[in-house]
Design a protein around this motif. Sequence first.
Motif, PDB file in Angstrom:
ATOM      1  N   ASP A 156       0.913 114.401   3.954  1.00 26.37           N
ATOM      2  CA  ASP A 156      -0.408 113.874   4.278  1.00 26.37           C
ATOM      3  C   ASP A 156      -0.591 112.467   3.721  1.00 26.37           C
ATOM      4  O   ASP A 156      -1.081 111.567   4.410  1.00 26.37           O
ATOM      5  CB  ASP A 156      -1.491 114.804   3.730  1.00 26.37           C
ATOM      6  N   ARG A 157      -0.174 112.264   2.463  1.00 29.73           N
ATOM      7  CA  ARG A 157      -0.328 110.967   1.823  1.00 29.73           C
ATOM      8  C   ARG A 157       0.884 110.068   1.988  1.00 29.73           C
ATOM      9  O   ARG A 157       0.830 108.892   1.612  1.00 29.73           O
ATOM     10  CB  ARG A 157      -0.606 111.162   0.333  1.00 29.73           C
ATOM     11  N   GLN A 158       1.992 110.631   2.529  1.00 26.15           N
ATOM     12  CA  GLN A 158       3.229 109.862   2.705  1.00 26.15           C
ATOM     13  C   GLN A 158       3.709 109.305   1.364  1.00 26.15           C
ATOM     14  O   GLN A 158       4.025 108.126   1.242  1.00 26.15           O
ATOM     15  CB  GLN A 158       3.040 108.736   3.721  1.00 26.15           C
ATOM     16  N   ARG A 159       3.767 110.177   0.347  1.00 29.56           N
ATOM     17  CA  ARG A 159       4.174 109.749  -0.987  1.00 29.56           C
ATOM     18  C   ARG A 159       5.326 110.607  -1.491  1.00 29.56           C
ATOM     19  O   ARG A 159       5.421 111.796  -1.191  1.00 29.56           O
ATOM     20  CB  ARG A 159       3.000 109.857  -1.967  1.00 29.56           C
ATOM     21  N   LEU A 160       6.194 109.988  -2.300  1.00 27.42           N
ATOM     22  CA  LEU A 160       7.301 110.675  -2.957  1.00 27.42           C
ATOM     23  C   LEU A 160       7.028 110.778  -4.448  1.00 27.42           C
ATOM     24  O   LEU A 160       6.451 109.860  -5.047  1.00 27.42           O
ATOM     25  CB  LEU A 160       8.622 109.938  -2.731  1.00 27.42           C
ATOM     26  N   ALA A 161       7.446 111.888  -5.055  1.00 28.01           N
ATOM     27  CA  ALA A 161       7.317 112.068  -6.493  1.00 28.01           C
ATOM     28  C   ALA A 161       8.451 112.951  -6.972  1.00 28.01           C
ATOM     29  O   ALA A 161       8.968 113.786  -6.221  1.00 28.01           O
ATOM     30  CB  ALA A 161       5.971 112.699  -6.850  1.00 28.01           C
ATOM     31  N   LEU A 173       6.905 118.850   1.239  1.00 30.89           N
ATOM     32  CA  LEU A 173       8.290 119.312   1.288  1.00 30.89           C
ATOM     33  C   LEU A 173       8.932 119.081  -0.071  1.00 30.89           C
ATOM     34  O   LEU A 173       8.649 118.082  -0.747  1.00 30.89           O
ATOM     35  CB  LEU A 173       9.080 118.549   2.363  1.00 30.89           C
ATOM     36  N   TYR A 174       9.807 120.003  -0.473  1.00 27.60           N
ATOM     37  CA  TYR A 174      10.449 119.922  -1.775  1.00 27.60           C
ATOM     38  C   TYR A 174      11.965 120.068  -1.623  1.00 27.60           C
ATOM     39  O   TYR A 174      12.437 120.906  -0.854  1.00 27.60           O
ATOM     40  CB  TYR A 174       9.926 121.018  -2.711  1.00 27.60           C
ATOM     41  N   TRP A 175      12.707 119.239  -2.380  1.00 24.00           N
ATOM     42  CA  TRP A 175      14.160 119.319  -2.437  1.00 24.00           C
ATOM     43  C   TRP A 175      14.605 119.403  -3.896  1.00 24.00           C
ATOM     44  O   TRP A 175      14.031 118.721  -4.765  1.00 24.00           O
ATOM     45  CB  TRP A 175      14.827 118.081  -1.833  1.00 24.00           C
ATOM     46  N   LEU A 176      15.638 120.187  -4.162  1.00 23.95           N
ATOM     47  CA  LEU A 176      16.282 120.158  -5.467  1.00 23.95           C
ATOM     48  C   LEU A 176      17.195 118.944  -5.538  1.00 23.95           C
ATOM     49  O   LEU A 176      17.976 118.691  -4.608  1.00 23.95           O
ATOM     50  CB  LEU A 176      17.101 121.437  -5.698  1.00 23.95           C
TER      51      LEU A 176
END
Length: 333
Positions: free
Chosen positions: A191-196, A174-177
Amino acid sequence: MSSPRRRRRPSPAAVPPLEDEDLLSEILLRLPPQPSSLPRASLVCKRWRGLVSDPGFCRRFRRRHRRNPPLLGFFQVDDGLSFMPSLKAPDRVSPERFSLQHQDLVDRFFSLGCRHGLALIYLRKRLQLLVWDPVTGDQHHIAVPPGFDTETSPISGAVFRSAGDPAVLVGGSLYWLLDGSSGGILEFDMDRQRLAVIPMPVNDLRFFHFSMIRADGGGFGLLVLSGFSAQFWKRRINCDGVASWVLGRTIEIDKLLHCEPELNGSQLILGFAEDNNVVLFWTIDGSVMLQLESLQSEKVLGTKIMAHYHSFESVYTTERGIGGPEADLLHNT
């Protein structure tokens, strides 16, 4: 003495294909997912009418076409979720069909996005999230997780079905501005439960307008609009696993939107429909939809309001029998 020959029993007469209930159901399930498909089928005969209005059949029809739903229209975020249809008759769904009736909505609420035929709404007074299916009318409440500072921090979210806006869903992420002077894009890998955080492909954000899109050939992309020029960027990963932005097409957007020369002005991005890959633009001549693969545009009647919209893509059926809303769809055929 020879034994008497046994008489062969006559084989039962073959049932004509359209008389076989199971086979007929499978045929009707393959009708196009346009809102007028089932109402038209219901006019054939009483038997077909009973079949396509059966709740179980309607649920199967929606499940079958969930991956390619039509773009029914847009919810205007800044006006109490008023609905703006995007289809023409006989598939046009009137705004009254998607009117949210809820006792909590006398207080202020915020629409957070739509996906997979669902709308996500933040009920500020009750500190709850409302998941609403505009087609069936189903509503489910979810409490805001403890620890959120709802008074000073903005709330964002995304909704999607397990089988499968402020956010855009591409692949498993999922992507947010992000807001702010530096901008950027927040990526959540489910899937990896990671934020970047992904940096923007352009530096000075004051002169650009953005929309997250599905890039050509799949993957995450960004539509960057400046004046009459639209740039299509795609996020790519090289053989060393390093991700970077790659500029694809650049087009003159005013020519595609067929704006009248004397009415030309700045264009703004109002919303994006990810399943249909359609961007909704505001122009001084009205709102226009642009399909990003074919680059075909179509004017959306009924609004020149400069506001933010959430696209609503869903298979429109009802489990209350054919008539009423369905009959309305056929008035203009």
